[in-house]
Design a protein around this motif. Structure first.
Motif, short mmCIF file in Angstrom:
data_model
loop_
_atom_site.label_atom_id
_atom_site.label_comp_id
_atom_site.label_asym_id
_atom_site.label_seq_id
_atom_site.Cartn_x
_atom_site.Cartn_y
_atom_site.Cartn_z
N PRO A 3 44.13 44.54 21.28
CA PRO A 3 43.49 44.24 22.57
C PRO A 3 42.85 42.87 22.56
O PRO A 3 42.47 42.34 21.51
CB PRO A 3 42.45 45.36 22.73
CG PRO A 3 42.19 45.83 21.33
CD PRO A 3 43.48 45.66 20.59
N LEU A 4 42.71 42.27 23.73
CA LEU A 4 42.12 40.94 23.82
C LEU A 4 40.65 40.93 23.40
O LEU A 4 40.14 39.90 22.98
CB LEU A 4 42.25 40.41 25.25
CG LEU A 4 43.65 40.05 25.74
CD1 LEU A 4 43.61 39.60 27.19
CD2 LEU A 4 44.25 38.96 24.87
N LEU A 10 50.01 27.39 31.41
CA LEU A 10 48.81 27.42 30.57
C LEU A 10 48.31 28.83 30.36
O LEU A 10 48.04 29.25 29.23
CB LEU A 10 47.71 26.55 31.19
CG LEU A 10 46.36 26.60 30.48
CD1 LEU A 10 46.48 26.10 29.04
CD2 LEU A 10 45.32 25.78 31.25
N VAL A 11 48.15 29.60 31.45
CA VAL A 11 47.62 30.96 31.33
C VAL A 11 48.56 31.84 30.52
O VAL A 11 48.14 32.59 29.64
CB VAL A 11 47.36 31.56 32.72
CG1 VAL A 11 46.99 33.04 32.61
CG2 VAL A 11 46.24 30.80 33.42
N TYR A 51 39.46 36.30 29.62
CA TYR A 51 40.02 35.62 28.45
C TYR A 51 40.49 34.19 28.76
O TYR A 51 40.31 33.27 27.97
CB TYR A 51 41.17 36.45 27.91
CG TYR A 51 41.78 35.98 26.61
CD1 TYR A 51 41.10 36.17 25.41
CD2 TYR A 51 43.03 35.38 26.58
CE1 TYR A 51 41.66 35.76 24.21
CE2 TYR A 51 43.59 34.97 25.39
CZ TYR A 51 42.91 35.16 24.20
OH TYR A 51 43.46 34.75 23.02
N VAL A 52 41.08 34.01 29.93
CA VAL A 52 41.66 32.70 30.25
C VAL A 52 40.75 31.85 31.13
O VAL A 52 41.05 30.69 31.38
CB VAL A 52 43.03 32.87 30.96
CG1 VAL A 52 43.98 33.65 30.08
CG2 VAL A 52 42.88 33.54 32.32
N ALA A 53 39.64 32.42 31.60
CA ALA A 53 38.78 31.72 32.57
C ALA A 53 38.26 30.39 32.04
O ALA A 53 38.33 29.37 32.73
CB ALA A 53 37.62 32.62 32.98
N ILE A 91 50.05 34.65 25.32
CA ILE A 91 51.09 34.85 24.30
C ILE A 91 50.65 34.34 22.93
O ILE A 91 50.84 35.01 21.90
CB ILE A 91 52.39 34.15 24.73
CG1 ILE A 91 52.98 34.82 25.98
CG2 ILE A 91 53.41 34.17 23.60
CD1 ILE A 91 54.17 34.10 26.56
N GLU A 92 50.05 33.17 22.92
CA GLU A 92 49.69 32.54 21.65
C GLU A 92 48.39 33.07 21.08
O GLU A 92 48.09 32.87 19.90
CB GLU A 92 49.59 31.02 21.85
CG GLU A 92 50.92 30.38 22.22
CD GLU A 92 50.76 28.93 22.64
OE1 GLU A 92 49.62 28.42 22.55
OE2 GLU A 92 51.76 28.32 23.05
N GLY A 93 47.58 33.75 21.92
CA GLY A 93 46.33 34.29 21.43
C GLY A 93 45.34 33.21 21.07
O GLY A 93 44.98 33.04 19.91
N GLY A 94 44.90 32.47 22.06
CA GLY A 94 43.96 31.39 21.83
C GLY A 94 42.64 31.90 21.26
O GLY A 94 42.31 33.09 21.34
#
Length: 299
Positions: free
Chosen positions: A133-134, A87-88, A231-233, A93-96
């Motif tokens: 950048p994210l 998931l992370v 970003y993934v939290a 990679i996909e840029g959610g």
């Protein structure tokens, strides 16, 4: 090939319905793989089911029920529950669609975009472009504060400016905020103060402090890692909360754990505090498993 693939490797006799065992589950983009190992060493059971991208927990629970039925066991007999997921990795990679803010020392808001002057591919490729950048620039804010490399406070944190920045990000509807102050690895007091201010100004927003995520020197590496954590939290927390609740509802008494990038495991609660530690959760399980099999074969 579609459908379910299952295989049982049981010993003599059918396992009792109270046969205790451990379960390992790995969720990938296409398939979810499950392995159930009986504690008594009488056998193990494997199963491959389709991953359900709209709700990863659904595929996990479907597979859990099926493999326990195959093993002749019950959820109440599960003594260990270990999970692995891409998931992370996929989120990165996909840029959610996750809005993340960044707060840093005045003058350093572009560190995350400047990066390092290291080109490992063709250094003469004029068409190469760095990845975005994210955190976009309009969500990167800086505030007055400065701590030197030995941890001494040179410029105290401007608390009023910090509150203004937090309100700005709150109004921009960010889901989480990464805080990375210069030299916070040497003294995290300003980052900790920022977290306290955030609890007052925007308690609903997740906060990631670089001094908690990766307390090491070099501001780009620390900032980019903290940004990934922020970003993934949100998506990870929602998934783990949902999965933990459903697994408990099914009657599994074991505290669920998840594979982390260093080859160990951590509880779901710890994973939610440090989600960046799960960037290679799925693939790392294969490496650890391969190592164990090689050792058992004398290799």
């Amino acid at each position: 090939q579609g459908g379910e693939n299952r295989r049982s490797h049981a010993g003599v006799g059918k396992p009792r319905t109270d046969m205790a065992g451990r379960i390992g589950i790995d969720t990938g983009g296409t398939h979810t793989d499950l392995v159930y190992v009986e504690d008594a060493g009488l056998g193990f059971h494997t199963l491959k089911v389709a991953t359900t991208p709209d709700d990863l927990s659904r595929g996990v629970l479907d597979g859990l029920g099926t493999i326990l039925d195959d093993a002749g066991s019950t959820a109440a007999a599960v003594t260990r529950f270990v999970y692995g997921s891409t998931l992370v990795t996929n989120l990165i990679i996909e840029g959610g669609d996750v809005a993340v803010g960044l707060l840093t020392t005045k003058g350093f808001r572009d560190v995350i975009e400047i990066g390092r002057a290291s080109r490992k591919l063709n250094i003469y490729d004029i068409h190469w472009r760095p990845p975005a950048p994210l955190v976009p620039r309009h969500l990167r804010l800086d505030v007055d504060e400065r701590i030197d490399h030995e941890g001494a406070i040179v410029t105290p944190l401007d608390e009023e400016a910090a509150r203004v920045a937090l309100r700005h990000l709150r109004d921009a509807r960010v889901e989480s905020i990464a805080v990375c102050f210069l030299n916070a690895y040497a003294n995290p007091v300003h980052e900790q103060k920022m977290a306290a201010l955030a609890a007052e100004e925007c308690p609903e927003i997740e906060i990631s402090l670089s001094s908690d995520v990766v307390r090491e020197f070099r501001e780009y590496e620390r900032m980019s890692t903290t940004a990934v954590n922020a970003y993934v939290a949100g998506p990870l927390t929602r998934h783990l909360d949902d999965l933990a609740a459903n697994v408990a509802k099914e009657g599994v008494p074991a505290t669920p754990a998840i594979m982390r990038s260093n080859g160990g495991v951590m509880t779901f609660a710890a994973a939610k505090r440090l989600p960046v530690a799960l960037t290679h959760s799925g693939p790392m399980g294969g490496i650890v498993g391969g190592t164990a099999i090689a050792a058992a074969c004398g290799l």
